[in-house]
Design a protein around this motif. Structure first.
Motif, PDB file in Angstrom:
ATOM      1  N   ASN A 184       0.830  -1.203   0.000  1.00  0.00           N
ATOM      2  CA  ASN A 184       0.000   0.000   0.000  1.00  0.00           C
ATOM      3  C   ASN A 184       0.869   1.259   0.000  1.00  0.00           C
ATOM      4  O   ASN A 184       0.658   2.164  -0.808  1.00  0.00           O
ATOM      5  CB  ASN A 184      -0.958  -0.013   1.188  1.00  0.00           C
ATOM      6  CG  ASN A 184      -2.099   0.955   1.044  1.00  0.00           C
ATOM      7  OD1 ASN A 184      -2.253   1.639   0.029  1.00  0.00           O
ATOM      8  ND2 ASN A 184      -2.925   1.031   2.063  1.00  0.00           N
ATOM      9  N   CYS A 185       1.839   1.321   0.882  1.00  0.00           N
ATOM     10  CA  CYS A 185       2.665   2.532   0.989  1.00  0.00           C
ATOM     11  C   CYS A 185       3.547   2.722  -0.240  1.00  0.00           C
ATOM     12  O   CYS A 185       3.714   3.856  -0.710  1.00  0.00           O
ATOM     13  CB  CYS A 185       3.491   2.505   2.272  1.00  0.00           C
ATOM     14  SG  CYS A 185       2.470   2.692   3.742  1.00  0.00           S
ATOM     15  N   LYS A 186       4.080   1.645  -0.793  1.00  0.00           N
ATOM     16  CA  LYS A 186       4.873   1.771  -2.020  1.00  0.00           C
ATOM     17  C   LYS A 186       3.989   2.278  -3.147  1.00  0.00           C
ATOM     18  O   LYS A 186       4.404   3.154  -3.926  1.00  0.00           O
ATOM     19  CB  LYS A 186       5.510   0.441  -2.400  1.00  0.00           C
ATOM     20  CG  LYS A 186       6.386   0.571  -3.640  1.00  0.00           C
ATOM     21  CD  LYS A 186       7.070  -0.721  -3.989  1.00  0.00           C
ATOM     22  CE  LYS A 186       7.980  -0.634  -5.187  1.00  0.00           C
ATOM     23  NZ  LYS A 186       7.685   0.311  -6.220  1.00  0.00           N
ATOM     24  N   SER A 187       2.783   1.773  -3.232  1.00  0.00           N
ATOM     25  CA  SER A 187       1.853   2.222  -4.265  1.00  0.00           C
ATOM     26  C   SER A 187       1.509   3.697  -4.096  1.00  0.00           C
ATOM     27  O   SER A 187       1.435   4.447  -5.075  1.00  0.00           O
ATOM     28  CB  SER A 187       0.586   1.362  -4.225  1.00  0.00           C
ATOM     29  OG  SER A 187      -0.326   1.794  -5.205  1.00  0.00           O
ATOM     30  N   ILE A 188       1.313   4.135  -2.862  1.00  0.00           N
ATOM     31  CA  ILE A 188       1.031   5.550  -2.609  1.00  0.00           C
ATOM     32  C   ILE A 188       2.204   6.414  -3.052  1.00  0.00           C
ATOM     33  O   ILE A 188       2.024   7.429  -3.736  1.00  0.00           O
ATOM     34  CB  ILE A 188       0.693   5.798  -1.120  1.00  0.00           C
ATOM     35  CG1 ILE A 188      -0.633   5.127  -0.756  1.00  0.00           C
ATOM     36  CG2 ILE A 188       0.632   7.304  -0.816  1.00  0.00           C
ATOM     37  CD1 ILE A 188      -0.903   5.052   0.737  1.00  0.00           C
ATOM     38  N   ILE A 189       3.405   6.017  -2.678  1.00  0.00           N
ATOM     39  CA  ILE A 189       4.597   6.785  -3.053  1.00  0.00           C
ATOM     40  C   ILE A 189       4.753   6.814  -4.572  1.00  0.00           C
ATOM     41  O   ILE A 189       4.993   7.873  -5.163  1.00  0.00           O
ATOM     42  CB  ILE A 189       5.848   6.205  -2.362  1.00  0.00           C
ATOM     43  CG1 ILE A 189       5.767   6.466  -0.856  1.00  0.00           C
ATOM     44  CG2 ILE A 189       7.120   6.809  -2.952  1.00  0.00           C
ATOM     45  CD1 ILE A 189       6.796   5.701  -0.031  1.00  0.00           C
TER      46      ILE A 189
ATOM     47  N   ILE B  22      -8.742   2.620  -3.518  1.00  0.00           N
ATOM     48  CA  ILE B  22      -9.827   2.698  -4.499  1.00  0.00           C
ATOM     49  C   ILE B  22      -9.296   2.568  -5.925  1.00  0.00           C
ATOM     50  O   ILE B  22      -9.885   1.879  -6.758  1.00  0.00           O
ATOM     51  CB  ILE B  22     -10.616   4.016  -4.317  1.00  0.00           C
ATOM     52  CG1 ILE B  22     -11.402   3.975  -3.000  1.00  0.00           C
ATOM     53  CG2 ILE B  22     -11.531   4.286  -5.503  1.00  0.00           C
ATOM     54  CD1 ILE B  22     -11.948   5.318  -2.547  1.00  0.00           C
ATOM     55  N   TYR B  23      -8.176   3.195  -6.225  1.00  0.00           N
ATOM     56  CA  TYR B  23      -7.662   3.236  -7.596  1.00  0.00           C
ATOM     57  C   TYR B  23      -6.610   2.176  -7.920  1.00  0.00           C
ATOM     58  O   TYR B  23      -6.526   1.734  -9.066  1.00  0.00           O
ATOM     59  CB  TYR B  23      -7.076   4.617  -7.904  1.00  0.00           C
ATOM     60  CG  TYR B  23      -8.113   5.582  -8.404  1.00  0.00           C
ATOM     61  CD1 TYR B  23      -8.299   5.793  -9.765  1.00  0.00           C
ATOM     62  CD2 TYR B  23      -8.916   6.271  -7.519  1.00  0.00           C
ATOM     63  CE1 TYR B  23      -9.263   6.671 -10.228  1.00  0.00           C
ATOM     64  CE2 TYR B  23      -9.879   7.151  -7.967  1.00  0.00           C
ATOM     65  CZ  TYR B  23     -10.052   7.347  -9.337  1.00  0.00           C
ATOM     66  OH  TYR B  23     -11.015   8.215  -9.780  1.00  0.00           O
ATOM     67  N   TYR B  24      -5.808   1.800  -6.960  1.00  0.00           N
ATOM     68  CA  TYR B  24      -4.634   0.994  -7.288  1.00  0.00           C
ATOM     69  C   TYR B  24      -4.577  -0.390  -6.643  1.00  0.00           C
ATOM     70  O   TYR B  24      -3.725  -1.183  -7.018  1.00  0.00           O
ATOM     71  CB  TYR B  24      -3.358   1.776  -6.950  1.00  0.00           C
ATOM     72  CG  TYR B  24      -3.257   3.058  -7.742  1.00  0.00           C
ATOM     73  CD1 TYR B  24      -2.937   3.035  -9.095  1.00  0.00           C
ATOM     74  CD2 TYR B  24      -3.505   4.278  -7.138  1.00  0.00           C
ATOM     75  CE1 TYR B  24      -2.868   4.204  -9.826  1.00  0.00           C
ATOM     76  CE2 TYR B  24      -3.438   5.458  -7.864  1.00  0.00           C
ATOM     77  CZ  TYR B  24      -3.120   5.413  -9.208  1.00  0.00           C
ATOM     78  OH  TYR B  24      -3.053   6.579  -9.931  1.00  0.00           O
ATOM     79  N   LEU B  25      -5.426  -0.667  -5.677  1.00  0.00           N
ATOM     80  CA  LEU B  25      -5.437  -2.001  -5.060  1.00  0.00           C
ATOM     81  C   LEU B  25      -6.768  -2.668  -5.387  1.00  0.00           C
ATOM     82  O   LEU B  25      -7.797  -2.361  -4.791  1.00  0.00           O
ATOM     83  CB  LEU B  25      -5.228  -1.902  -3.539  1.00  0.00           C
ATOM     84  CG  LEU B  25      -3.931  -1.236  -3.079  1.00  0.00           C
ATOM     85  CD1 LEU B  25      -3.823  -1.285  -1.563  1.00  0.00           C
ATOM     86  CD2 LEU B  25      -2.706  -1.852  -3.724  1.00  0.00           C
ATOM     87  N   ASP B  26      -6.739  -3.570  -6.332  1.00  0.00           N
ATOM     88  CA  ASP B  26      -7.965  -4.175  -6.860  1.00  0.00           C
ATOM     89  C   ASP B  26      -8.681  -5.095  -5.886  1.00  0.00           C
ATOM     90  O   ASP B  26      -9.855  -5.384  -6.065  1.00  0.00           O
ATOM     91  CB  ASP B  26      -7.642  -4.975  -8.132  1.00  0.00           C
ATOM     92  CG  ASP B  26      -7.130  -4.081  -9.247  1.00  0.00           C
ATOM     93  OD1 ASP B  26      -7.484  -2.890  -9.267  1.00  0.00           O
ATOM     94  OD2 ASP B  26      -6.367  -4.584 -10.091  1.00  0.00           O
TER      95      ASP B  26
ATOM     96  N   SER C 151     -16.212   0.449  -0.910  1.00  0.00           N
ATOM     97  CA  SER C 151     -16.965   0.720   0.320  1.00  0.00           C
ATOM     98  C   SER C 151     -16.121   0.448   1.557  1.00  0.00           C
ATOM     99  O   SER C 151     -16.218   1.163   2.557  1.00  0.00           O
ATOM    100  CB  SER C 151     -18.249  -0.110   0.366  1.00  0.00           C
ATOM    101  OG  SER C 151     -17.945  -1.496   0.320  1.00  0.00           O
ATOM    102  N   VAL C 152     -15.261  -0.559   1.489  1.00  0.00           N
ATOM    103  CA  VAL C 152     -14.366  -0.879   2.612  1.00  0.00           C
ATOM    104  C   VAL C 152     -13.347   0.244   2.777  1.00  0.00           C
ATOM    105  O   VAL C 152     -13.087   0.699   3.898  1.00  0.00           O
ATOM    106  CB  VAL C 152     -13.677  -2.245   2.407  1.00  0.00           C
ATOM    107  CG1 VAL C 152     -12.596  -2.473   3.449  1.00  0.00           C
ATOM    108  CG2 VAL C 152     -14.709  -3.370   2.449  1.00  0.00           C
ATOM    109  N   ALA C 153     -12.770   0.703   1.675  1.00  0.00           N
ATOM    110  CA  ALA C 153     -11.787   1.796   1.741  1.00  0.00           C
ATOM    111  C   ALA C 153     -12.409   3.040   2.370  1.00  0.00           C
ATOM    112  O   ALA C 153     -11.782   3.692   3.214  1.00  0.00           O
ATOM    113  CB  ALA C 153     -11.256   2.105   0.343  1.00  0.00           C
ATOM    114  N   ILE C 154     -13.625   3.363   1.988  1.00  0.00           N
ATOM    115  CA  ILE C 154     -14.303   4.547   2.540  1.00  0.00           C
ATOM    116  C   ILE C 154     -14.616   4.355   4.015  1.00  0.00           C
ATOM    117  O   ILE C 154     -14.328   5.231   4.835  1.00  0.00           O
ATOM    118  CB  ILE C 154     -15.584   4.860   1.737  1.00  0.00           C
ATOM    119  CG1 ILE C 154     -15.221   5.307   0.321  1.00  0.00           C
ATOM    120  CG2 ILE C 154     -16.420   5.928   2.449  1.00  0.00           C
ATOM    121  CD1 ILE C 154     -16.414   5.432  -0.620  1.00  0.00           C
ATOM    122  N   ASN C 155     -15.207   3.230   4.364  1.00  0.00           N
ATOM    123  CA  ASN C 155     -15.564   2.982   5.766  1.00  0.00           C
ATOM    124  C   ASN C 155     -14.346   2.977   6.677  1.00  0.00           C
ATOM    125  O   ASN C 155     -14.376   3.528   7.781  1.00  0.00           O
ATOM    126  CB  ASN C 155     -16.332   1.666   5.909  1.00  0.00           C
ATOM    127  CG  ASN C 155     -17.735   1.755   5.352  1.00  0.00           C
ATOM    128  OD1 ASN C 155     -18.310   2.833   5.256  1.00  0.00           O
ATOM    129  ND2 ASN C 155     -18.279   0.625   4.951  1.00  0.00           N
TER     130      ASN C 155
END
Length: 134
Positions: free
Chosen positions: A48-53, A91-95, A100-104
């Motif tokens: 997740n963090c590598k994808s964000i960076i 939402i965009y990069y982790l399929d 809804s889980v990301a938002i909650n």
């Protein structure tokens, strides 16, 4: 460690990187080692963090494009921005993570770490982002 806790650690790392304005992947390992994070969700934290960076400019542009009303990107609290970055990345990069889980999860993290009004702001922005994505 649960996935929810792993998201919190991702948010903490992204927050730390934003405070120091140092978005480098080698900081991920230093963070994991410093806090001696349990191995159960370290793979998710790294991913997740590598994808964000790697996608930081795109993620920030998505946030900027979906700000409502008179909100200015530069006025977003760093903690809220870190929460938004984690959620937008999911939402965009982790399929494998439902929107809804990301938002909650982002709302729960905001309730725990930010102001009383932040969860509404984050919910509104993420809802707008998901609607615009479709």
């Amino acid at each position: 460690m649960t996935r929810s806790e792993a998201r919190e650690w991702c948010m903490k790392l992204i927050y730390q990187l934003s405070i120091h304005n140092n978005f480098k992947c080698d900081e991920i390992e230093s963070f994991i080692e410093y806090f001696d994070l349990p191995s159960s969700e370290v793979k998710y934290i790294r991913k997740n963090c590598k994808s964000i960076i790697d996608n930081l400019d795109n993620i920030d542009n998505i946030i900027k494009e979906n700000l409502e009303g008179c909100w200015n990107y530069n006025r977003i609290a760093k903690i809220d921005l870190a929460i938004l970055r984690v959620a937008v990345n999911e939402i965009y990069y982790l399929d494998d993570i439902p929107e809804s889980v990301a938002i909650n999860e982002a709302i729960e993290i905001a309730n725990k770490y930010s102001t009383d009004a932040s969860y509404k702001f984050i919910n509104g922005i993420l809802g707008t982002i998901v609607r615009a994505k479709k």
